[in-house]
Enzyme design. Structure first.
Site, PDB file in Angstrom:
ATOM      1  N   ASP A  44       0.835  -1.198   0.000  1.00 53.35           N
ATOM      2  CA  ASP A  44       0.000   0.000   0.000  1.00 53.35           C
ATOM      3  C   ASP A  44       0.873   1.253   0.000  1.00 53.35           C
ATOM      4  O   ASP A  44       1.551   1.545   0.986  1.00 53.35           O
ATOM      5  CB  ASP A  44      -0.901   0.024   1.242  1.00 53.35           C
ATOM      6  N   TYR A  49       3.176   9.806  -0.604  1.00 51.35           N
ATOM      7  CA  TYR A  49       4.221   9.238   0.262  1.00 51.35           C
ATOM      8  C   TYR A  49       5.622   9.453  -0.325  1.00 51.35           C
ATOM      9  O   TYR A  49       6.627   9.258   0.366  1.00 51.35           O
ATOM     10  CB  TYR A  49       4.012   7.733   0.512  1.00 51.35           C
ATOM     11  N   LYS A  74      -2.636   5.858  -4.597  1.00 49.16           N
ATOM     12  CA  LYS A  74      -3.788   6.735  -4.329  1.00 49.16           C
ATOM     13  C   LYS A  74      -3.684   8.073  -5.052  1.00 49.16           C
ATOM     14  O   LYS A  74      -2.577   8.589  -5.250  1.00 49.16           O
ATOM     15  CB  LYS A  74      -3.915   6.985  -2.814  1.00 49.16           C
ATOM     16  N   HIS A 107      -7.804   9.373  -2.250  1.00 44.44           N
ATOM     17  CA  HIS A 107      -7.137   9.358  -0.937  1.00 44.44           C
ATOM     18  C   HIS A 107      -7.997   9.944   0.184  1.00 44.44           C
ATOM     19  O   HIS A 107      -8.053   9.393   1.289  1.00 44.44           O
ATOM     20  CB  HIS A 107      -5.806  10.109  -1.047  1.00 44.44           C
TER      21      HIS A 107
HETATM   22  N1  LIG Z   1      -5.481   6.255   3.470  1.00 50.82           N
HETATM   23  C1  LIG Z   1      -4.904   7.042   4.328  1.00 50.82           C
HETATM   24  O1  LIG Z   1      -5.275   8.217   4.507  1.00 50.82           O
HETATM   25  C2  LIG Z   1      -3.766   6.523   5.144  1.00 50.82           C
HETATM   26  C3  LIG Z   1      -3.285   7.266   6.226  1.00 50.82           C
HETATM   27  C4  LIG Z   1      -2.226   6.752   6.968  1.00 50.82           C
HETATM   28  C5  LIG Z   1      -1.680   5.524   6.629  1.00 50.82           C
HETATM   29  N2  LIG Z   1      -2.159   4.827   5.537  1.00 50.82           N
HETATM   30  C6  LIG Z   1      -1.580   3.507   5.160  1.00 50.82           C
HETATM   31  O2  LIG Z   1      -1.683   2.622   6.259  1.00 50.82           O
HETATM   32  C7  LIG Z   1      -0.392   2.105   6.586  1.00 50.82           C
HETATM   33  C8  LIG Z   1      -0.302   1.783   8.067  1.00 50.82           C
HETATM   34  O3  LIG Z   1      -0.573   2.913   8.849  1.00 50.82           O
HETATM   35  P1  LIG Z   1       0.566   3.685   9.677  1.00 50.82           P
HETATM   36  O4  LIG Z   1       1.853   3.472   8.997  1.00 50.82           O
HETATM   37  O5  LIG Z   1       0.119   5.096   9.848  1.00 50.82           O
HETATM   38  O6  LIG Z   1       0.546   3.042  11.105  1.00 50.82           O
HETATM   39  P2  LIG Z   1       0.620   1.553  11.753  1.00 50.82           P
HETATM   40  O7  LIG Z   1       0.868   0.541  10.724  1.00 50.82           O
HETATM   41  O8  LIG Z   1      -0.539   1.420  12.654  1.00 50.82           O
HETATM   42  O9  LIG Z   1       1.871   1.703  12.718  1.00 50.82           O
HETATM   43  C9  LIG Z   1       3.173   1.831  12.251  1.00 50.82           C
HETATM   44  C10 LIG Z   1       4.065   2.023  13.493  1.00 50.82           C
HETATM   45  O10 LIG Z   1       4.052   0.851  14.298  1.00 50.82           O
HETATM   46  C11 LIG Z   1       5.379   0.321  14.406  1.00 50.82           C
HETATM   47  N3  LIG Z   1       5.238  -1.151  14.357  1.00 50.82           N
HETATM   48  C12 LIG Z   1       5.048  -1.933  13.263  1.00 50.82           C
HETATM   49  N4  LIG Z   1       4.932  -3.217  13.612  1.00 50.82           N
HETATM   50  C13 LIG Z   1       5.040  -3.267  14.951  1.00 50.82           C
HETATM   51  C14 LIG Z   1       4.993  -4.326  15.889  1.00 50.82           C
HETATM   52  N5  LIG Z   1       4.803  -5.580  15.499  1.00 50.82           N
HETATM   53  N6  LIG Z   1       5.115  -4.022  17.203  1.00 50.82           N
HETATM   54  C15 LIG Z   1       5.302  -2.747  17.615  1.00 50.82           C
HETATM   55  N7  LIG Z   1       5.347  -1.701  16.767  1.00 50.82           N
HETATM   56  C16 LIG Z   1       5.208  -1.955  15.439  1.00 50.82           C
HETATM   57  C17 LIG Z   1       6.145   0.910  13.253  1.00 50.82           C
HETATM   58  O11 LIG Z   1       7.506   1.047  13.557  1.00 50.82           O
HETATM   59  P3  LIG Z   1       8.713   0.421  12.645  1.00 50.82           P
HETATM   60  O12 LIG Z   1       8.472   0.788  11.222  1.00 50.82           O
HETATM   61  O13 LIG Z   1       9.922   1.095  13.229  1.00 50.82           O
HETATM   62  O14 LIG Z   1       8.689  -1.051  12.894  1.00 50.82           O
HETATM   63  C18 LIG Z   1       5.495   2.283  13.113  1.00 50.82           C
HETATM   64  O15 LIG Z   1       6.033   3.181  14.068  1.00 50.82           O
HETATM   65  C19 LIG Z   1       0.541   3.231   6.118  1.00 50.82           C
HETATM   66  O16 LIG Z   1       1.884   2.832   6.052  1.00 50.82           O
HETATM   67  C20 LIG Z   1      -0.097   3.586   4.801  1.00 50.82           C
HETATM   68  O17 LIG Z   1       0.245   2.656   3.803  1.00 50.82           O
HETATM   69  C21 LIG Z   1      -3.189   5.311   4.818  1.00 50.82           C
END
Ligand SMILES: NC(=O)c1ccc[n+]([C@@H]2O[C@H](COP(=O)([O-])OP(=O)(O)OC[C@H]3O[C@@H](n4cnc5c(N)ncnc54)[C@H](OP(=O)(O)O)[C@@H]3O)[C@@H](O)[C@H]2O)c1
Length: 273
Positions: A44, A49, A74, A107
């Protein structure tokens, strides 16, 4: 890999790797390469990004055939406002080094254009530039407007969703309309104490899983796709293992009860970008 069927006929793997806030080209490349090597087949990204080139290069170098990978990008809000969907997707495809994405998402619901933009989305779908089209951050009222005014039901609605923002009503609405709900920020986006919440920690002990696996498993069992982001191989493996979590009904309810409507990201009804 467990997958959900989209209303267009395609299948979407229920766990993907997210790459938001991975702007550094080398880290983005390594993240995707490592994710593909540990078994992810769903990536994704988004134009905003700034890492589509690294994602594309990692896919190419991974040796995994393109057709085995479910790739999402997106449409950013500026292109939505300008109506330049075709130009935007073509630029994304060029950067990604591919001639189609599996899923192209609007998005955010920009107030003036979140319905009218759909015609241009349908066009890139018909042209084969995207195998499926969907939306992101749409609330029920946005989806109702879209369904009333247009012909193609979005395949996915990607929304912020983790235990403190369970979004049960929106999830149920999506499922009732044949729209697969997809959870972004499923681990609390690195900004939440959800992974040390006593209920989650207790369940992790009970099921001999990690807290991250419990919160991801909860969403998967509720019918959501999850796209956790990690730049670390070990965590990528840990998160993929959430596919093997099998929580009982009462425990699923316990997690849903942690909801406090706490957004960590922007409110889709009040976006300022
Ligand atoms: N559509 C939208 O508007 C939108 C908005 C935001 C995000 N997104 C998408 O959703 C994806 C995920 O959301 P997100 O990146 O905001 O947050 P997330 O996946 O909820 O959290 C990522 C955070 O958690 C840590 N982490 C990952 N695995 C872990 C584990 N097993 N234990 C403890 N900590 C862990 C990561 O650190 P490390 O990397 O250091 O491991 C990072 O700091 C994004 O990457 C993006 O592709 C979409």
């Amino acid at each position: 890999m467990k997958a959900y069927k989209l209303n267009s006929g395609l299948s979407i793997p229920s766990v993907g790797i997210g790459v938001f806030r991975v702007e550094d080209a080398a880290i983005a490349y390594d993240t995707v390469k490592s994710a593909l090597s540990v078994g992810y087949r769903h990536i994704d990204t988004a134009m905003i990004y700034g890492n589509e080139e690294s994602v594309g290069k990692a896919i190419l170098d991974s040796g995994v055939p393109r057709e085995e990978i479910f790739l999402t990008t997106k449409l950013w809000n500026d292109d939505q406002r300008k109506g330049t969907v075709e130009e935007a997707i073509k630029l994304s495809l060029k950067k990604l080094g591919t001639d189609y994405v599996d899923l192209y998402l609007v998005h955010w619901p920009v107030k003036e254009t979140y319905v009218t933009i759909w015609k241009a989305m349908e066009k890139v779908y018909r042209e084969g530039l995207a195998k499926a089209i969907g939306v992101s951050n749409y609330n029920i009222h946005h989806l109702e407007d879209l369904l009333k005014e247009t012909g193609t039901v979005p395949v996915v609605n990607q929304i912020e969703c983790y235990p403190y923002l369970a979004q049960q009503e929106l999830v149920d609405y999506c499922l009732s309309k044949g729209i697969v709900p997809e959870a972004w920020g499923p681990l609390g986006a690195g900004k939440s104490d959800v992974l040390v919440n006593p209920v989650i920690v207790e369940l992790a002990k009970k099921y001999a899983k990690t807290p991250a696996q419990i919160v991801l498993g909860w969403n998967i069992q509720r019918g959501l796709v999850v796209i956790p982001k990690s730049v670390h191989r070990q965590r990528q493996e840990e998160n993929l293992e959430a596919l093997n979590v099998n929580l009982g009904e009462e425990d699923l309810k316990k997690i849903t009860a942690l909801n406090k409507n706490l957004r960590l990201g922007s409110d889709p009804d009040n976006i300022t970008f």
